[in-house]
Design an enzyme around this catalytic site. Structure first.
Site, PDB file in Angstrom:
ATOM      1  N   CYS A   6       0.828  -1.210   0.000  1.00  0.00           N
ATOM      2  CA  CYS A   6       0.000   0.000   0.000  1.00  0.00           C
ATOM      3  C   CYS A   6       0.867   1.267   0.000  1.00  0.00           C
ATOM      4  O   CYS A   6       1.972   1.258  -0.555  1.00  0.00           O
ATOM      5  CB  CYS A   6      -0.985  -0.003   1.164  1.00  0.00           C
ATOM      6  SG  CYS A   6      -2.364   1.136   0.916  1.00  0.00           S
ATOM      7  N   ASP A  64      -3.297   1.139  10.173  1.00  0.00           N
ATOM      8  CA  ASP A  64      -4.482   1.988  10.369  1.00  0.00           C
ATOM      9  C   ASP A  64      -4.880   1.978  11.833  1.00  0.00           C
ATOM     10  O   ASP A  64      -5.325   2.988  12.371  1.00  0.00           O
ATOM     11  CB  ASP A  64      -5.628   1.518   9.481  1.00  0.00           C
ATOM     12  CG  ASP A  64      -5.313   1.817   8.027  1.00  0.00           C
ATOM     13  OD1 ASP A  64      -4.546   1.045   7.421  1.00  0.00           O
ATOM     14  OD2 ASP A  64      -5.783   2.842   7.520  1.00  0.00           O
TER      15      ASP A  64
HETATM   16  P1  RI2 Z   1       0.050   6.207   6.873  1.00  0.00           P
HETATM   17  C1  RI2 Z   1      -3.706   3.400   4.416  1.00  0.00           C
HETATM   18  O1  RI2 Z   1      -5.067   3.309   4.290  1.00  0.00           O
HETATM   19  C2  RI2 Z   1      -3.002   2.065   4.270  1.00  0.00           C
HETATM   20  O2  RI2 Z   1      -3.650   0.972   4.863  1.00  0.00           O
HETATM   21  C3  RI2 Z   1      -1.704   2.420   4.966  1.00  0.00           C
HETATM   22  O3  RI2 Z   1      -0.926   1.300   5.267  1.00  0.00           O
HETATM   23  C4  RI2 Z   1      -2.255   3.134   6.188  1.00  0.00           C
HETATM   24  O4  RI2 Z   1      -3.321   3.927   5.693  1.00  0.00           O
HETATM   25  C5  RI2 Z   1      -1.283   3.949   6.966  1.00  0.00           C
HETATM   26  O5  RI2 Z   1      -0.806   5.024   6.208  1.00  0.00           O
HETATM   27  P2  RI2 Z   1      -5.949   3.872   3.034  1.00  0.00           P
HETATM   28  O6  RI2 Z   1      -6.462   5.196   3.513  1.00  0.00           O
HETATM   29  O7  RI2 Z   1      -0.769   6.803   7.966  1.00  0.00           O
HETATM   30  O8  RI2 Z   1      -5.164   3.944   1.797  1.00  0.00           O
HETATM   31  O9  RI2 Z   1       1.317   5.576   7.399  1.00  0.00           O
HETATM   32  O10 RI2 Z   1      -7.042   2.875   2.979  1.00  0.00           O
HETATM   33  O11 RI2 Z   1       0.301   7.147   5.745  1.00  0.00           O
END
Ligand code: RI2
Length: 302
Positions: free
Chosen positions: A127, A196
């Protein structure tokens, strides 16, 4: 940006990333305070809490969002001020402080985590996590010779953002489909992902696919590191509450009209058990997942 526009963009994933949505929510509460026409302190607090509820309801799995909102609303309400100008000032300052602390935490995680990366390491990330990327970029900036595999991260393909971001930094990066992780796992020294939410037992909620990668890494004896700011730990899990796993529109995966008689499901996060996590890197230092309770106690009290 106002509260409802921010909530809408968080819901549609125009604003995404667990840390990012928390910072945007704080910014929206700041805007609420700046624009509020409340006539009494009570009215201001009621409006602030209502705004907080709207933001919290935008996405259910990332605990960073309710943690940020509650940190701000509780501090403002708890101050017991009976002057609207002071209430506005306190909301603006508390929200601003949260945003600054959050950005600093991501940087600090980079510095602390880079200490765990060695020259020659081949890293896999899933991701698009700013916390995980902070570790990888800091290690590269320190002159460490590293290489990264990035999964595309279906269905939103946030891995494309990661791959481009790393390439821009001059870090050698290979983009792979999520299901190719096991093909390459023997090359990987360390898996580095974001989070998350983290539960009291150290279980990690992160982008769907993370748990499979952790299992694969465990089998191949590759280390599995999770990067998370301390506001991503879930205090509610101490009381036995489960973290809700967001399930989004099936249309994000495939057009349901083209799959008559087929049920399509789209859970966007999964849970990695603590046994598959070697280390959690926070801005306060590194810890084993089993120490999550201690961090929650320090951060949120009982
Ligand atoms: P940071 C994201 O969620 C991903 O799951 C990623 O690993 C997590 O947030 C943490 O991201 P999405 O919003 O806070 O893309 O480290 O579903 O940037």
């Amino acid at each position: 940006m106002g509260v409802s526009a921010t909530a809408k963009k968080i819901k549609s994933m125009e604003i995404r990333g667990a840390g990012n949505i928390a910072r945007y929510a704080a910014q929206a509460l700041k805007t609420y305070a700046e624009e509020s026409r409340a006539k009494t302190p009570k009215e201001f607090i009621l409006g602030l809490k209502k705004a907080g509820d709207v933001l919290i309801s935008a996405r259910p799995s990332a605990v960073s969002l309710p943690n940020a909102v509650r940190l701000i609303t509780r501090k403002v309400e708890g101050a017991g001020l009976d002057d609207i100008a002071l209430l506005k000032e306190l909301t603006i300052k508390t929200a601003g402080d949260f945003i600054e602390a959050s950005n600093t935490a991501v940087e600090k995680i980079g510095e602390i985590g880079a200490g765990r990366i060695s020259s020659g390491d081949v890293i896999l990330t899933h991701c698009n996590s700013q916390a995980a990327l902070s570790v990888i970029k800091t290690a590269a900036r320190q002159g460490k010779d590293i290489e990264v595999f990035a999964t595309e991260s279906r269905p939103w393909n946030q891995g494309h953002i990661t791959a481009k971001e790393l390439a821009k930094e001059g870090i050698p990066v290979t983009l792979i489909v999520d299901s190719a992780v096991r093909v390459f796992i023997r090359k990987i020294d360390k898996v580095i992902v974001g989070a998350d939410s983290i539960a009291v037992n150290g279980a990690v909620v992160n982008k769907v696919g993370t748990a499979q990668i952790a299992l694969t890494a465990h089998e191949a004896r590759a280390l599995f590191f999770v990067c998370a700011e301390s506001y991503k730990f879930s205090p509610a899990t101490v009381l036995g509450e489960l973290i809700e796993i967001e399930e989004r529109d099936p249309g994000e995966i495939a057009d349901p009209k083209k799959f008559k008689g087929v049920k399509i499901r789209n859970p966007v996060f999964d849970v990695t058990p603590p046994e598959y996590v070697d280390l959690i890197i926070t801005e306060k230092g590194v810890m084993p997942p089993q120490a999550a309770l201690i961090l929650i106690k320090e951060q949120f009290g009982w």
